[in-house]
Design a protein around this motif. Structure first.
Motif, PDB file in Angstrom:
ATOM      1  N   TYR A 143       8.265   5.125   6.482  1.00 42.54           N
ATOM      2  CA  TYR A 143       6.855   4.736   6.509  1.00 42.54           C
ATOM      3  C   TYR A 143       6.007   5.747   5.731  1.00 42.54           C
ATOM      4  N   ILE A 144       6.215   7.024   5.979  1.00 41.29           N
ATOM      5  CA  ILE A 144       5.430   8.065   5.301  1.00 41.29           C
ATOM      6  C   ILE A 144       5.801   8.125   3.817  1.00 41.29           C
ATOM      7  N   ARG A 145       7.087   7.938   3.496  1.00 38.27           N
ATOM      8  CA  ARG A 145       7.497   7.904   2.083  1.00 38.27           C
ATOM      9  C   ARG A 145       6.790   6.769   1.351  1.00 38.27           C
ATOM     10  N   ASP A 146       6.764   5.592   1.967  1.00 39.33           N
ATOM     11  CA  ASP A 146       6.097   4.447   1.343  1.00 39.33           C
ATOM     12  C   ASP A 146       4.600   4.692   1.203  1.00 39.33           C
ATOM     13  N   LEU A 147       4.027   5.291   2.213  1.00 35.21           N
ATOM     14  CA  LEU A 147       2.599   5.599   2.168  1.00 35.21           C
ATOM     15  C   LEU A 147       2.298   6.610   1.056  1.00 35.21           C
ATOM     16  N   ALA A 148       3.143   7.616   0.930  1.00 30.91           N
ATOM     17  CA  ALA A 148       2.965   8.610  -0.136  1.00 30.91           C
ATOM     18  C   ALA A 148       3.108   7.958  -1.507  1.00 30.91           C
ATOM     19  N   MET A 149       4.068   7.070  -1.665  1.00 21.66           N
ATOM     20  CA  MET A 149       4.251   6.374  -2.941  1.00 21.66           C
ATOM     21  C   MET A 149       3.029   5.524  -3.271  1.00 21.66           C
ATOM     22  N   LEU A 150       2.471   4.879  -2.252  1.00 27.19           N
ATOM     23  CA  LEU A 150       1.281   4.060  -2.443  1.00 27.19           C
ATOM     24  C   LEU A 150       0.097   4.917  -2.905  1.00 27.19           C
ATOM     25  N   VAL A 151      -0.101   6.048  -2.267  1.00 30.98           N
ATOM     26  CA  VAL A 151      -1.215   6.931  -2.614  1.00 30.98           C
ATOM     27  C   VAL A 151      -1.036   7.500  -4.019  1.00 30.98           C
ATOM     28  N   ILE A 152       0.169   7.933  -4.358  1.00 35.99           N
ATOM     29  CA  ILE A 152       0.432   8.482  -5.692  1.00 35.99           C
ATOM     30  C   ILE A 152       0.233   7.408  -6.754  1.00 35.99           C
ATOM     31  N   SER A 153       0.742   6.211  -6.523  1.00 33.87           N
ATOM     32  CA  SER A 153       0.578   5.115  -7.478  1.00 33.87           C
ATOM     33  C   SER A 153      -0.884   4.740  -7.648  1.00 33.87           C
ATOM     34  N   TYR A 154      -1.602   4.700  -6.555  1.00 32.97           N
ATOM     35  CA  TYR A 154      -3.030   4.401  -6.622  1.00 32.97           C
ATOM     36  C   TYR A 154      -3.756   5.454  -7.461  1.00 32.97           C
ATOM     37  N   GLY A 155      -3.462   6.718  -7.214  1.00 36.81           N
ATOM     38  CA  GLY A 155      -4.095   7.798  -7.970  1.00 36.81           C
ATOM     39  C   GLY A 155      -3.808   7.701  -9.458  1.00 36.81           C
ATOM     40  N   MET A 156      -2.562   7.390  -9.813  1.00 42.54           N
ATOM     41  CA  MET A 156      -2.208   7.263 -11.229  1.00 42.54           C
ATOM     42  C   MET A 156      -2.934   6.077 -11.864  1.00 42.54           C
ATOM     43  N   CYS A 157      -2.955   4.953 -11.181  1.00 43.45           N
ATOM     44  CA  CYS A 157      -3.637   3.765 -11.725  1.00 43.45           C
ATOM     45  C   CYS A 157      -5.124   4.010 -11.898  1.00 43.45           C
ATOM     46  N   ILE A 158      -5.749   4.614 -10.908  1.00 44.95           N
ATOM     47  CA  ILE A 158      -7.182   4.896 -10.994  1.00 44.95           C
ATOM     48  C   ILE A 158      -7.465   5.823 -12.171  1.00 44.95           C
ATOM     49  N   ASN A 159      -6.654   6.856 -12.346  1.00 43.05           N
ATOM     50  CA  ASN A 159      -6.870   7.773 -13.458  1.00 43.05           C
ATOM     51  C   ASN A 159      -6.731   7.077 -14.796  1.00 43.05           C
ATOM     52  N   LEU A 160      -5.718   6.231 -14.943  1.00 43.94           N
ATOM     53  CA  LEU A 160      -5.521   5.527 -16.204  1.00 43.94           C
ATOM     54  C   LEU A 160      -6.671   4.564 -16.501  1.00 43.94           C
ATOM     55  N   VAL A 161      -7.073   3.800 -15.522  1.00 44.80           N
ATOM     56  CA  VAL A 161      -8.150   2.832 -15.723  1.00 44.80           C
ATOM     57  C   VAL A 161      -9.484   3.541 -15.906  1.00 44.80           C
ATOM     58  N   GLU A 162      -9.727   4.569 -15.110  1.00 44.59           N
ATOM     59  CA  GLU A 162     -11.017   5.239 -15.160  1.00 44.59           C
ATOM     60  C   GLU A 162     -11.259   5.938 -16.486  1.00 44.59           C
ATOM     61  N   VAL A 163     -10.229   6.525 -17.066  1.00 41.94           N
ATOM     62  CA  VAL A 163     -10.397   7.212 -18.346  1.00 41.94           C
ATOM     63  C   VAL A 163     -10.827   6.228 -19.420  1.00 41.94           C
ATOM     64  N   SER A 164     -10.145   5.091 -19.524  1.00 40.25           N
ATOM     65  CA  SER A 164     -10.509   4.122 -20.560  1.00 40.25           C
ATOM     66  C   SER A 164     -11.851   3.466 -20.246  1.00 40.25           C
ATOM     67  N   TRP A 165     -12.113   3.192 -18.978  1.00 40.96           N
ATOM     68  CA  TRP A 165     -13.372   2.562 -18.599  1.00 40.96           C
ATOM     69  C   TRP A 165     -14.553   3.467 -18.905  1.00 40.96           C
TER      70      TRP A 165
END
Length: 179
Positions: free
Chosen positions: A116-138
């Motif tokens: 559960y915690i591994r999946d939660l950590a993966m979700l948070v890391i993936s979210y952070g990466m996606c936000i950074n990628l989208v936010e930079v171009s936006w």
């Protein structure tokens, strides 16, 4: 603080209110940023507009922080000690409970053993990466669309207010949809 005073049973009732409060604050903060941006545009020549807006924005942050600290202090002195508001036996039991001290390696092993915690950590890391990628171009597109700092700041204030309004509306509609 919310986890200290809210039981699991009460969480269903109070956590949505915390979310509503946060989004109302987002609406007001966006409008305040817009107000400060409009004020910057009308400053006389020779006055540093960025410095003035920074002072107003930081003043609002300090004032909000002071209000929150005062509210927290009041809650600790008056509400947390009131037997009508908080079960004193449960509070005493929480304080007596000893925490297990683990080192970094033991903590990592413990965290990795829980799927559960591994999946939660993966979700948070993936979210952070996606936000950074989208936010930079936006934000680079926004800088091109709003080269004037006042216009950019006003847009971001409006965007924050719109985000808060839509989220608030969705939270209210979500309660009706999921019932």
């Amino acid at each position: 603080f919310a986890n200290e005073v809210t039981t699991v049973d009460e969480a269903k009732k109070y956590y949505p209110l915390f979310g509503l409060g946060a989004n109302v604050a987002l609406i007001f903060s966006g409008q305040y940023v817009r107000f400060v941006s409009a004020m910057r545009a009308n400053l006389p020549p020779g006055v540093d507009p960025w410095g003035v807006s920074l002072k107003y924005l930081m003043g609002a942050v300090v004032a909000s922080g002071g209000c929150l600290i005062s509210l927290f202090s009041y809650m600790q002195r008056k509400v947390m000690t009131d037997p009508n508001c908080v079960d004193q036996e449960k509070q005493a039991a929480k304080k007596k409970k000893k925490k297990v001290k683990m080192g970094l390696r033991d903590s990592a092993k413990f965290l990795m053993s829980s799927s559960y915690i591994r999946d939660l950590a993966m979700l948070v890391i993936s979210y952070g990466m996606c936000i950074n990628l989208v936010e930079v171009s936006w934000k680079s597109k926004l800088k091109a669309a709003y080269p004037d700092p006042n216009a950019y700041s006003a847009f971001m204030g409006n965007f924050s207010s719109a985000t808060g309004s839509v989220t608030l509306l969705m939270m209210l509609l979500g309660r009706k949809i999921f019932k």
